[in-house]
Design an enzyme around this catalytic site. Structure first.
Site, PDB file in Angstrom:
ATOM      1  N   HIS A 107       0.721  -1.187  -0.053  1.00 54.25           N
ATOM      2  CA  HIS A 107       0.131   0.050  -0.009  1.00 54.25           C
ATOM      3  C   HIS A 107       0.904   1.249  -0.030  1.00 54.25           C
ATOM      4  CE1 HIS A 107      -4.336  -1.327   1.245  1.00 54.25           C
ATOM      5  NE2 HIS A 107      -3.657  -2.448   0.503  1.00 54.25           N
ATOM      6  N   GLU A 109       1.059   4.137   1.511  1.00 53.54           N
ATOM      7  CA  GLU A 109       1.527   4.806   2.869  1.00 53.54           C
ATOM      8  C   GLU A 109       2.712   3.917   3.195  1.00 53.54           C
ATOM      9  OE1 GLU A 109      -3.075   5.276   3.068  1.00 53.54           O
ATOM     10  OE2 GLU A 109      -1.651   3.974   1.917  1.00 53.54           O
ATOM     11  N   ARG A 114       8.338   3.066   4.309  1.00 49.45           N
ATOM     12  CA  ARG A 114       9.810   2.315   4.186  1.00 49.45           C
ATOM     13  C   ARG A 114      10.767   2.905   3.216  1.00 49.45           C
ATOM     14  NH1 ARG A 114       8.789  -2.575   6.248  1.00 49.45           N
ATOM     15  NH2 ARG A 114      10.993  -3.460   5.363  1.00 49.45           N
ATOM     16  N   CYS A 231      -3.977   0.557   6.880  1.00 48.62           N
ATOM     17  CA  CYS A 231      -2.975   1.542   7.011  1.00 48.62           C
ATOM     18  C   CYS A 231      -3.354   2.674   8.055  1.00 48.62           C
ATOM     19  CB  CYS A 231      -2.973   2.432   5.483  1.00 48.62           C
ATOM     20  SG  CYS A 231      -2.064   1.658   4.290  1.00 48.62           S
ATOM     21  N   LYS A 234      -1.693   1.385  11.148  1.00 48.54           N
ATOM     22  CA  LYS A 234      -0.093   1.397  11.043  1.00 48.54           C
ATOM     23  C   LYS A 234       0.140   2.717  11.177  1.00 48.54           C
ATOM     24  CE  LYS A 234       0.943  -2.484   8.204  1.00 48.54           C
ATOM     25  NZ  LYS A 234       1.863  -3.230   7.045  1.00 48.54           N
TER      26      LYS A 234
END
Length: 397
Positions: A107, A109, A114, A231, A234
């Protein structure tokens, strides 16, 4: 330009003068500047395909140097886009690699986050291998850990609301009425036994009425199940822990998002969406965190999660994770005070035994909570959880 919505992450301050359009434009312009091979190919009928775009942008006071503005911006702003991500897929659990060589979650985001982690690693190496200088990071002279320079802000732009808790309301009003009604209904009837209560983690878009619920990807019910969290979940985690992750945290202080900027939110829906985002990224986290503040104590404040000091390792010694107001810590303080005020009294006793020495207090408590008392039936933790000695070396001689 896409309609913009901004949401403050409660942990950090948000400057109302921040140009959210400039941040979004910077991310979009960077993406449009990529080779066409990195853009979605048109459909067979020539219709363009859309994608979800996310970016991490650093900002600092206008007087700072080394800016990275969008080429179309007439008045350059001190912004630097350090990472972009575009994508909507994640691997099903059955296809997860054991060696960490394939992304579990693609995804936008997650990809952008990362990439930002990698940029920070490389910036640290550039700092080390160069002149030990950076426009964005600096090294703490005391502990040697890197951190963002004072005044540096971190923004995340996403072209639409993140999947999961932040977007359930918007999805419910935009879907087919019959499907929305089906998804909004709880999967458990009122007659369901308590043992079959609503699960802690929901799948995708199921059960719109369960606000604040953790959810996994994907949203489509006909897709294979995954163990990738939404997301929204997260991002909520990053607001508490920082987005740097465990490995980078060994070299870098926590990196928190100062603001989240979302596109594709209609003007009439903004108030509701802001409320949804506040819950998804901030307020739903509060129930798990307890705060202790004590006057004339340093540090004055202490945050606790599950009864432990926030951020401490569960593998650490108990003295490292225990709260200063825990039974063990207060027992140690009691013995320290006893050494000063009444030497050689209870040092060989357990916590439970030491409490029983307060005979008058125990009699009063028994009258209050015992049979016939106004608080009769009081549940007592008792000796099983209080039969410990002090951690002080002198207590177990």
């Amino acid at each position: 330009m896409q309609d913009m919505m901004k949401n403050q992450v409660e942990r950090n301050s948000f400057d109302s003068d921040t140009d959210t359009d400039a941040i979004a434009q910077l991310c979009i312009s960077k993406y449009l500047g990529l080779p066409k091979s990195f853009h979605p190919a048109p459909r067979s009928n020539g219709t363009p395909q859309w994608c979800i775009l996310a970016g991490i942008v650093l900002g600092k006071p206008a007087s700072a140097s080394s800016i990275d503005p969008p080429s179309s911006c007439p008045n350059p702003s001190p912004l630097k886009c350090i990472s972009l991500g575009a994508g909507t897929k994640c691997l099903p659990q059955a296809k997860l690699p054991p060696n960490g060589d394939i992304l579990h979650d693609s995804h936008a985001e997650v990809v952008a986050r990362r990439g930002a982690i990698r940029w920070i690693y490389e910036e640290v190496l550039r700092w080390k291998q160069g002149k030990e200088s950076s426009d964005w990071i600096e090294r703490d002279g005391e502990d040697g850990v890197f951190g963002l320079k004072p005044g540096v802000q971190v923004y995340m732009y996403v072209s639409t609301l993140p999947c999961g808790d932040a977007s359930t309301m918007l999805l419910s009003v935009s879907q087919d009425p019959a499907m929305a009604e089906l998804k909004d209904a709880s999967r458990k009837t009122p007659e369901s036994p308590a043992s079959e209560a609503r699960p802690t983690v929901g799948r995708g878009r199921d059960d719109y009425s369960a606000l604040g619920m953790l959810r996994t990807k994907p949203g489509r019910a006909d897709s294979p199940p995954t163990i990738s969290m939404s997301c929204s979940d997260k991002i909520a985690s990053w607001t508490l822990l920082g987005f740097q992750g465990a490995l980078l945290s060994q070299f870098m202080k926590p990196v928190y998002l100062n603001a989240l900027i979302f596109g594709e939110v209609e003007a009439g829906l903004k108030p509701g969406v802001v409320k949804e985002c506040e819950r998804a990224f901030a307020t739903r986290l509060h129930s798990d965190v307890a705060i202790s503040w004590i006057a004339n104590t340093s540090p004055a404040a202490e945050a606790l999660v599950d009864g432990r000091k926030r951020g401490s390792s569960v593998k650490a010694k108990s003295t490292a994770y225990r709260s200063r107001i825990s039974k063990a810590a207060l027992f140690d303080l009691h013995l320290d005070s006893e050494t000063v005020l009444m030497p050689n009294q209870f040092t060989q006793l357990t916590h439970f035994e030491a409490k029983q020495k307060a005979a008058e207090y125990q009699r009063s408590k028994a009258a209050l909570r015992g049979e016939g008392g106004p608080l009769a039936g009081w549940i007592v933790s008792g000796q099983q959880w209080e039969g410990f000695h002090s951690s002080r070396p002198s207590s177990n001689k």
